[in-house]
Design an enzyme around this catalytic site. Structure first.
Site, mmCIF file in Angstrom:
data_model
loop_
_atom_site.group_PDB
_atom_site.id
_atom_site.type_symbol
_atom_site.label_atom_id
_atom_site.label_comp_id
_atom_site.label_asym_id
_atom_site.label_seq_id
_atom_site.Cartn_x
_atom_site.Cartn_y
_atom_site.Cartn_z
ATOM 1 N N GLU A 9 49.224 23.586 33.944
ATOM 2 C CA GLU A 9 48.386 22.675 34.740
ATOM 3 C C GLU A 9 47.685 21.646 33.858
ATOM 4 O O GLU A 9 47.279 21.971 32.744
ATOM 5 C CB GLU A 9 47.353 23.499 35.524
ATOM 6 C CG GLU A 9 47.987 24.447 36.527
ATOM 7 C CD GLU A 9 46.966 25.337 37.230
ATOM 8 O OE1 GLU A 9 45.761 25.193 36.957
ATOM 9 O OE2 GLU A 9 47.376 26.184 38.033
ATOM 10 N N ALA B 233 43.026 26.607 45.998
ATOM 11 C CA ALA B 233 43.059 27.584 47.091
ATOM 12 C C ALA B 233 41.688 28.145 47.454
ATOM 13 O O ALA B 233 41.351 28.234 48.636
ATOM 14 C CB ALA B 233 44.024 28.719 46.752
ATOM 15 N N ARG C 202 48.922 47.807 40.590
ATOM 16 C CA ARG C 202 48.962 48.722 39.437
ATOM 17 C C ARG C 202 48.996 50.168 39.883
ATOM 18 O O ARG C 202 49.689 51.007 39.303
ATOM 19 C CB ARG C 202 47.745 48.481 38.542
ATOM 20 C CG ARG C 202 47.828 47.235 37.701
ATOM 21 C CD ARG C 202 46.562 47.057 36.883
ATOM 22 N NE ARG C 202 45.386 46.904 37.736
ATOM 23 C CZ ARG C 202 44.150 46.759 37.278
ATOM 24 N NH1 ARG C 202 43.925 46.785 35.983
ATOM 25 N NH2 ARG C 202 43.140 46.604 38.103
ATOM 26 N N GLY D 280 44.005 43.384 45.981
ATOM 27 C CA GLY D 280 42.580 43.367 45.693
ATOM 28 C C GLY D 280 41.842 42.668 46.823
ATOM 29 O O GLY D 280 42.272 42.684 47.975
ATOM 30 N N ILE E 36 41.425 39.445 47.463
ATOM 31 C CA ILE E 36 42.183 38.340 48.065
ATOM 32 C C ILE E 36 43.399 38.878 48.814
ATOM 33 O O ILE E 36 43.652 38.511 49.971
ATOM 34 C CB ILE E 36 42.607 37.330 46.984
ATOM 35 C CG1 ILE E 36 41.371 36.667 46.373
ATOM 36 C CG2 ILE E 36 43.533 36.268 47.580
ATOM 37 C CD1 ILE E 36 41.669 35.769 45.182
ATOM 38 N N VAL F 252 49.031 32.036 44.888
ATOM 39 C CA VAL F 252 47.634 31.603 44.750
ATOM 40 C C VAL F 252 46.958 32.396 43.638
ATOM 41 O O VAL F 252 45.733 32.444 43.557
ATOM 42 C CB VAL F 252 46.849 31.753 46.071
ATOM 43 C CG1 VAL F 252 47.378 30.809 47.130
ATOM 44 C CG2 VAL F 252 46.869 33.201 46.569
ATOM 45 N N ARG G 124 48.126 33.110 39.550
ATOM 46 C CA ARG G 124 48.224 32.312 38.324
ATOM 47 C C ARG G 124 49.658 31.839 38.164
ATOM 48 O O ARG G 124 50.606 32.549 38.514
ATOM 49 C CB ARG G 124 47.806 33.133 37.101
ATOM 50 C CG ARG G 124 46.308 33.364 36.974
ATOM 51 C CD ARG G 124 45.582 32.078 36.611
ATOM 52 N NE ARG G 124 44.171 32.278 36.332
ATOM 53 C CZ ARG G 124 43.201 32.147 37.222
ATOM 54 N NH1 ARG G 124 43.499 31.843 38.475
ATOM 55 N NH2 ARG G 124 41.940 32.316 36.880
ATOM 56 N N HIS H 4 45.685 23.718 42.552
ATOM 57 C CA HIS H 4 44.826 24.839 42.149
ATOM 58 C C HIS H 4 43.475 24.738 42.855
ATOM 59 O O HIS H 4 42.412 24.757 42.225
ATOM 60 C CB HIS H 4 44.639 24.872 40.638
ATOM 61 C CG HIS H 4 44.184 26.225 40.147
ATOM 62 N ND1 HIS H 4 44.489 26.708 38.896
ATOM 63 C CD2 HIS H 4 43.450 27.204 40.738
ATOM 64 C CE1 HIS H 4 43.963 27.907 38.730
ATOM 65 N NE2 HIS H 4 43.323 28.232 39.848
#
Length: 328
Positions: free
Chosen positions: A274, A294, A188, A166, A168, A243, A245, A292
């Protein structure tokens, strides 16, 4: 005063702010200058009463960070048409419930993409060249004692598998291509316009990669899909960068593979529980940890502001939204 300057909050478009009590509303003054902002945690009225009283007027909602948007919560907002998320990930939003209601969702992935990609590349370089471990070596005054430090590994020429191409993932690919890496990806669906080798699943991608970079969404299908089987085929010198989940990876199996030497290293910005991080990782020099953060820079937050306001203004003006999430 002009008509615009004299405009009262009640005359401005209504935006409901959905956040955890501990979260501070960012760019609040900027929002209030253009919208009638409803924030239940700024009101002395009980939350449920506040929501029930305003629900008939709430067509747009801004959700902050990972604040849960469940089907039950959506049921309390009968005229809701738009959810503007200030995060890249959307695993906290019940997207099927939104689809069934015809509620449009936007996210901030494009605003965070460049900074998240920079961090992913930074984590990878750190793991390969042992920069953080070398810093500890020097600060701990081990250099005069041991004299030599273990060699790191070259980045150029590495086969990098990107999981999720995507906004990122595309920025990660662009950066690592410049370093001379060979890029492949899984997603996907295959992107017909992208001339990069595609693998149908993460295991096949890992089997043909030296590095996996995870930057995809967390869904039922991607939960724990990076497991021991994937790590074993990645190999003893393989590196995982996450980076996305934390729950994209089976964290217990990751710890086992790192401690047992079944993979070469990891750079992690996200975790399953977390802010708790497995204590077994703290003593490993081939692991680099980040809290968390990034995508978090002043520049990215300014971009989120512009994207959020842009989506809200477009919605209330009946214009195309800026960052609509696919309904797939």
């Amino acid at each position: 005063m002009t008509g615009k300057e004299a405009q009262q909050p009640e005359e401005l478009p209504v935006v409901f702010v959905h956040r955890r009590p501990s979260f501070i509303l960012p760019f609040g003054d900027h929002l209030r200058s253009q919208f009638h902002v409803l924030d239940p945690y700024e009101s002395p009225e009980p939350y449920d009463s506040f929501l029930a009283r305003h629900a008939p007027s709430i067509r747009a909602l801004m959700t902050m960070g990972p604040t849960l948007v469940s089907a039950e919560f959506l049921d309390r907002l009968p005229v809701l048409e738009l959810i503007v998320a200030t995060s890249a990930g959307l695993d906290h939003i019940d997207l099927p419930a939104c689809r069934s209601r015809g509620i449009v969702v936007t996210n901030a992935s494009s605003a965070f993409a460049e900074d998240a990609a920079d961090c992913a590349v930074g984590l990878l370089i750190d793991v390969l060249r042992r920069i953080s471990a070398a810093d500890r070596f020097v600060r701990g005054r081990m250099w005069p004692v041991k004299e030599t430090y273990p060699l790191g590994f070259k980045l150029g020429g590495k086969r990098v598998g990107i999981v999720g191409l995507g906004s990122i993932g595309s920025e990660v690919a662009k950066r690592l291509s410049a370093f001379g890496c060979t890029i492949a990806y899984t997603a996907r669906n295959k992107k017909q316009s992208v001339p990069i080798p595609f693998y149908a699943n993460v295991r096949d991608l890992a089997a043909n990669s030296d590095v996996l970079v995870l930057c995809c969404a967390l869904t039922k299908e991607t939960y724990h899909f990076v497991n021991k089987d994937v790590m074993v085929v990645l190999g003893k010198e393989g590196v995982i960068i996450n980076v996305g989940r934390g729950s994209l990876i089976n964290e217990k199996e990751l710890v086992q593979c790192l401690v047992g030497g079944e993979i070469g290293g990891a750079g992690l910005d996200v975790y399953e529980n977390e802010p708790n991080v497995p204590k077994e990782l703290f003593g490993l020099d081939n692991v680099v940890l980040s809290p968390h953060s990034a995508p978090a820079t002043p520049e990215s937050f300014e971009a989120v502001l512009q994207l959020t306001v842009g989506n809200l203004k477009a919605f209330f003006s009946n214009k195309p939204l800026v960052s609509v999430v696919s309904n797939e």
